[in-house]
Design an enzyme around this catalytic site. Structure first.
Site, PDB file in Angstrom:
ATOM      1  CB  THR A 124      -0.918   0.006   1.244  1.00 63.73           C
ATOM      2  OG1 THR A 124      -1.524   1.303   1.363  1.00 63.73           O
ATOM      3  CG2 THR A 124      -0.153  -0.262   2.528  1.00 63.73           C
ATOM      4  CG  ASP A 125      -1.130   5.019  -0.803  1.00 64.01           C
ATOM      5  OD1 ASP A 125      -1.624   4.392   0.155  1.00 64.01           O
ATOM      6  OD2 ASP A 125      -1.756   5.894  -1.428  1.00 64.01           O
ATOM      7  CE1 TYR A 149      -3.615  -2.344   6.057  1.00 63.77           C
ATOM      8  CE2 TYR A 149      -3.183  -0.035   5.561  1.00 63.77           C
ATOM      9  CZ  TYR A 149      -3.452  -1.329   5.134  1.00 63.77           C
ATOM     10  OH  TYR A 149      -3.543  -1.593   3.787  1.00 63.77           O
TER      11      TYR A 149
END
Ligand code: NAD
Ligand code: TDX
Length: 344
Positions: A124-125, A149
């Site tokens: 993810t970015d 996360y």
């Protein structure tokens, strides 16, 4: 090709499995634990398709993973399975480490032992942390995750890198921006706002609503992952982004207007702790090297999405009446983390 998709009952995974079954000749095995976020209904129409098999199980279950890889003669793996919601990671980080870090490590070890010849890690970015008002994330932007996360995804992302460097295991990593579209669990911003507006509930915007996200239609993301699966260079990272930045408040106002609801539903609530200000992806590498580009513009994508949630009311109403209800009350109820604090 025999492809193992992990997390294929979730939002992006189910869109990806559907695309593979519709557009490729691949055999697809979907390994998913069916946590709160996994829903078999998402792929119900393929239950009897001989090219598709669903296996309920945990990516941390080494014996099961080993058996599936061997029985199905898996050649390639696309790894979506994860705990994916930032707010939940603030409430309880442990499961994020267990699933996203340990789960990825076990999967990597077993895939390497089984001689899998392509492993796509869907990262993810958020591993890059937050941008200020200027600039974009490129593939060699230093990793600086801010939420539990994001830290768990960065750990998994780096474990994949280590398996390439140390063992020459053919991993390819993708880092994409915020997805939206059909089948997204209504804890994430866009479906939360659509469902909330349709039920005339207060629409909780964190902080002052000036945080920026770079929105990518899920179908465009799936096509990018498919390209990386077939043509990505082992050891490489590919950023995937929508080239489509929006401030949260502008987006929520747009949705409310599309649904013909009152903007008075918008309620500013306590900010997310450690809330990243802005994400923006520079996707030049995948555009130039693999010939990808997003095809669905944001207005058209939002219209498709709103239409889908209008037509699939039972899908999200059932979700919202289950386990999710207690989560919603915990987060947004009178004493919740994101309790309203008045318009700012
Ligand atoms: P999601 O939460 O909708 O789906 C996750 C799926 O993984 C669910 O079906 C769940 O049952 C399954 N799962 C969870 N733990 C598991 C375990 N231990 N074993 C097997 N299956 C398990 O997530 P999503 O939004 O579809 O995201 C998919 C992937 O893409 C994730 O890795 C996420 O980090 C990444 N990602 C998502 C976005 C986004 O905007 N949604 C953006 C960038 C990256
Ligand atoms: O109720 C809300 N109100 C609000 O203002 C929620 C749920 C979110 N927000 C804000 C927080 C973010 O600035 O909206 C923005 C988007 O929030 P999320 O939908 O929770 O997504 P985000 O935190 O940006 O993370 C998403 O993109 C990267 C995915 O959930 C991740 O899995 C992915 O890695």
């Amino acid at each position: 090709m025999n492809v193992l998709v992990t997390g294929g009952a979730g939002f992006i995974g189910s869109n990806f499995v559907r695309m593979l079954l519709e557009e490729s000749g691949d055999r697809v095995i979907n390994l998913d634990l069916l946590t709160y976020a996994g829903n078999l209904i998402n792929l119900a129409e393929y239950e009897d398709d001989p090219r598709y098999r669903f296996v309920r199980g945990d990516i941390r279950d080494r014996d099961l993973v080993r058996k599936v890889l061997a029985d199905e003669k898996i050649e390639a793996v696309v790894h979506f399975a994860a705990e994916s919601h930032v707010d939940r990671s603030v409430e309880g980080p442990e499961i994020f480490i267990l699933t996203n870090v340990l789960g990825t490590e076990i999967l990597l070890e077993e895939c390497r032992a089984a001689g899998v010849n392509r492993f796509v890690m869907v990262s993810t970015d958020e591993v890059y942390g937050s941008l200020g008002d200027e600039g974009h994330f490129v593939e060699n932007t230093p990793l600086a995750p801010n939420s539990p996360y994001a830290a768990s995804k960065a750990s998994a992302d780096l474990l994949c890198r280590s398996f390439f460097k140390t063992f020459d295991f053919p991993v390819v990593i993708t880092r994409c921006s915020n997805n939206y579209g059909p089948y997204q669990f209504p804890e994430k911003l866009i479906p939360l706002m659509i469902a909330g507006a349709l039920e005339d509930r207060p629409l909780p915007v964190y902080g002052d609503g000036r945080n920026v996200r770079d929105w990518l239609y899920v179908g465009d993301h799936c096509r990018a992952v498919d390209l990386v699966l077939r043509r990505g260079v082992p050891g490489e990272v590919y950023n995937i982004g929508g080239c489509n930045e929006m401030r949260n408040l502008d987006l929520v106002e747009m949705l409310v207007d599309k649904l013909g609801k009152s903007r008075d539903l918008i309620t500013f609530v306590k900010d997310r702790p450690g809330h990243d200000l802005r994400y923006a992806i520079d996707a030049t590498k995948i555009i130039e090297e693999l010939g990808w580009k997003p095809q669905v513009d944001f207005q058209a994508g939002l219209d498709l999405t709103v239409e889908w949630y209008l037509e699939h009311r039972t899908w999200w109403e059932e979700i919202r009446s289950g386990e999710y209800t207690s989560y919603y009350e915990k987060m947004y109820g009178a004493d919740g983390r994101h309790t309203a604090n008045g318009k700012s």
